[in-house]
Motif scaffolding. Sequence first.
Motif, mmCIF file in Angstrom:
data_model
loop_
_atom_site.group_PDB
_atom_site.id
_atom_site.type_symbol
_atom_site.label_atom_id
_atom_site.label_comp_id
_atom_site.label_asym_id
_atom_site.label_seq_id
_atom_site.Cartn_x
_atom_site.Cartn_y
_atom_site.Cartn_z
ATOM 1 N N LEU A 6 0.837 -1.154 0.064
ATOM 2 C CA LEU A 6 -0.137 -0.157 -0.131
ATOM 3 C C LEU A 6 0.826 1.224 0.036
ATOM 4 O O LEU A 6 1.671 1.479 0.821
ATOM 5 N N GLU A 7 0.709 2.213 -0.878
ATOM 6 C CA GLU A 7 1.494 3.202 -0.838
ATOM 7 C C GLU A 7 0.621 4.697 -0.454
ATOM 8 O O GLU A 7 -0.627 4.669 -1.082
ATOM 9 N N LEU A 8 0.849 4.953 0.755
ATOM 10 C CA LEU A 8 -0.008 6.105 1.419
ATOM 11 C C LEU A 8 0.811 7.498 1.213
ATOM 12 O O LEU A 8 1.901 7.480 1.391
ATOM 13 N N THR A 67 5.408 10.209 1.866
ATOM 14 C CA THR A 67 4.814 8.768 1.437
ATOM 15 C C THR A 67 5.418 7.698 2.234
ATOM 16 O O THR A 67 6.533 7.670 2.976
ATOM 17 N N VAL A 68 4.617 6.801 2.488
ATOM 18 C CA VAL A 68 4.799 5.482 3.372
ATOM 19 C C VAL A 68 4.382 4.414 2.479
ATOM 20 O O VAL A 68 3.178 4.383 2.239
ATOM 21 N N ARG A 69 5.205 3.479 2.412
ATOM 22 C CA ARG A 69 5.130 2.257 1.514
ATOM 23 C C ARG A 69 4.987 1.171 2.441
ATOM 24 O O ARG A 69 5.972 0.714 3.067
ATOM 25 N N LEU A 70 3.848 0.484 2.613
ATOM 26 C CA LEU A 70 3.967 -0.673 3.614
ATOM 27 C C LEU A 70 3.638 -1.957 2.793
ATOM 28 O O LEU A 70 3.243 -2.045 1.597
ATOM 29 N N PHE A 101 -1.053 -5.769 7.415
ATOM 30 C CA PHE A 101 -0.949 -4.284 7.181
ATOM 31 C C PHE A 101 -1.218 -3.394 8.585
ATOM 32 O O PHE A 101 -0.601 -2.414 8.816
ATOM 33 N N ARG A 102 -2.099 -4.012 9.293
ATOM 34 C CA ARG A 102 -2.771 -3.307 10.413
ATOM 35 C C ARG A 102 -1.864 -2.912 11.547
ATOM 36 O O ARG A 102 -1.891 -1.923 12.008
ATOM 37 N N THR A 103 -0.626 -3.642 11.584
ATOM 38 C CA THR A 103 0.547 -3.189 12.555
ATOM 39 C C THR A 103 0.850 -1.557 12.262
ATOM 40 O O THR A 103 0.853 -0.674 13.078
#
Length: 398
Positions: A149-151, A359-362, A385-387
């Motif tokens: 996921l890219e946020l 940008t945060v990439r999980l 991803f929830r962590t």
Amino acid sequence: MSIPPLVRPRPVHRAGDLLSAYLPGSFYFSSARGALLADGVHSWVRPGSGARVMAAAEALEAAATAGVAEPVVAGAVRFRPEGESGLFVPSVVRRSGAPAAVRAPEAEPGTAWTVTPRPEPARYADGVRRALELIRDGELRKVVLARSLELTAEAPVWVPALLARLVRADPAAYAFAVDVTAPGDWAPRTLVGASPELLVSRRGATVVANPLAGSAPRSGDDAVDRERIARLRDSAKDLGEHAHTATQVAEVLGRFCVDLDVPERPEVIGTPTMWHLSTRITGRLKDPADPACSSLGLAEALHPTPAVCGVPGPRALGAIADLEPEERGYFAGLVGWTGLDGDGEWAVTIRSAEVCDRTVRLSAGAGIVAGSDPDAELAETGAKFRTLLRALGLEDVA
């Protein structure tokens, strides 16, 4: 009568103080064993994977000769064993006991985020179906497929606050933050996370590995969670997936150890968001003085385990390259430290993200074996991803 040299005692630091002192560009690593904060770069370890262990040993010897107090090699290694690594000898290292209750700022309420899945969920499910075809054809027994996921936020993400929230949520996790800025990055890039999985730890002649494979989401409802734990313990699919990993880890460590203790069945351990099948493997080294038996040497020998790659490994690596649309980078690699005496601790870089400005990439992965269901594997990656999402105040995005 000779006068013994003056030995300065190691300064005593509190875990909360080290966490508060972390700033982007520093290296932070904590676990139930203790916390380590490293600053400055005395030297880099820059060879290819085949020479990394010897280069690290030479860098540590050179640092000790140069007067660096209690030198360590610290940093992260990418998922691809042949890939570049971010290993270095810090100028200054501070240590403390394990973090317990720590303060952390809450996630900013009302922050607007743009969320881009890579790949789209339907495409990830298609990848799982293609992986199942390879398994049915006999080319693979297991392969781990990841998605991201890219946020993107309205303002730059403050990594120290994110790290503090991860440690507060699970002080026993392998929490880390390491600078992974690469050529072409227009802003600093940090790999940050709270992994549940110990790749390998060494103290003297004793080594410990704790592979995880086979998972279920944690619900927060005691009755539901008891049911999920029982189902996980009896799941032929999950037990088979776990056996692939535990067997290979034991086989690799057996090359270096004279004694090895491998439990017959896995137990179930929990994090704030997941349940995992877990096997804690312990051994005693044949030759602790051999650089190959350093914590980094053992980590290199183990990586990548079937928990993040698959079986057989070379074919799984090829399938991952074909089925995942983007390179993993540091996701599912390793992070940690090793000292001059070979002791140290390395964790698998799961439950992690790369943060660069706004940008945060999980990333998260799921093990695909015979009997896997594409929708269930999609849901498992969402749960993992929830962590990070919870630490960002975005748990509902999963």
